[in-house]
Design an enzyme around this catalytic site. Sequence first.
Site, PDB file in Angstrom:
ATOM      1  N   THR A  18      -7.190  -5.032   0.265  1.00 61.31           N
ATOM      2  CA  THR A  18      -5.987  -5.486   0.978  1.00 61.31           C
ATOM      3  C   THR A  18      -6.208  -6.857   1.607  1.00 61.31           C
ATOM      4  O   THR A  18      -5.286  -7.667   1.694  1.00 61.31           O
ATOM      5  CB  THR A  18      -5.571  -4.447   2.051  1.00 61.31           C
ATOM      6  N   ASP A  20       0.834  -1.214   0.000  1.00 63.44           N
ATOM      7  CA  ASP A  20       0.000   0.000   0.000  1.00 63.44           C
ATOM      8  C   ASP A  20       0.865   1.258   0.000  1.00 63.44           C
ATOM      9  O   ASP A  20       0.700   2.157  -0.821  1.00 63.44           O
ATOM     10  CB  ASP A  20      -0.913   0.026   1.234  1.00 63.44           C
TER      11      ASP A  20
END
Length: 390
Positions: free
Chosen positions: A158, A61
């Site tokens: 995620t 990320d």
Amino acid sequence: MGSNCPDSAMDDGKYSEELAVAVRIVHMACCLCRRVQEKLVSTNSDQVKSKDDDSPVTVADWSVQATVSWILAEVFGGQNVSIVAEEEIQTLSKPDSADLLEAVVNTVNECLSDAPKFGLKRPDDALRTSQVLDAISRCNSTGGPEGRHWILDPVDGTLGFVRGDQYAVALALIEDGKVVIGVLGCPNYPMKKEWLNYHHKFYQAMSKQSPPASDSWEKGCVMYTKKGSGEAWMQPMVLGNEKLEWPNSARLINVSSIDDPAMATLCEPVERANSNHSFTKGLVYSVGLRKQPLRVYSMVKYAAIARGDAEIYMKFARAGYKEKIWDHAAGVLIVEEAGGVVTDAGGHPLDFSRGMYLEGLDRGIIVCSGAALHEKIIGAVYASWESSNL
């Protein structure tokens, strides 16, 4: 992008340079993610943190956000680039995150060193820790109705990412409140629908035993479009030591022509945290959807609709949850330009001009492959709403 591109509508006119850069950036970010995911899945590493809302965030990320931010600033000039993105640096800056920060810096530099492979400029020297943190924290715009804003979701889904499953890298450009460019990278979403029936991890294991063919299931894809083109395109991901040679086997994608609910496939989220599944379930029954749903993480659901793998995606948020623009901007435009319809549950277009959230959203989001199915869903929402638990 040269004139030999098959996607001629993408190759000239307004936003063509921005689109060319965005597609290359997303290809590069997808390669970064694949490397990190392979390490995560194989080592069970501790490179996953929880944010304040308990959603997981990984090295990928922050690394994608830093990389995208740095490239956009280099290409379009640091002072002129406004980026709205998901991650901030508080967690990364804490003393107990030193190892995590080091991993991010290394990942960013490894990725940027490969930039020429994607037709992008690499930095003269490796970025220092302070430069990486600056690049991440520069993504602090809140968008709005005026000016240009890049909208980035560095790793959408995620949860799928850390489980070795589906996720997406999403980059969009908004100008004066309208989404004008959308790029969606889906590293584990194969180019061919037939491969969806098999779990990709099984095939990853198989491919290690024999070299993959050029049109291999293993390749993910990158989809892209610009507003008003009436076209959306898909390229295979660049793997290994391949170079991104435009047009990179790009092909047009279109939504499905199915308009009978009994024949339509619904895209369902895997995670239940932010969705009202019971209301969706009731709608599925009342509309007459009969087929087995396609369950995928993240914005990959938009990719599935855009290229005709499914026909319907509905999301009704739980009370108190506000939809964020980076979870939808790129996917919405790609579906629309591929021939689909995206509105809120009241039939209104989504409004990307009101900051980081989709403010004024009427109950939920309805994504359909065509107008006929969309009308049936909207009608069913009105009929079902009074008796729902929302």
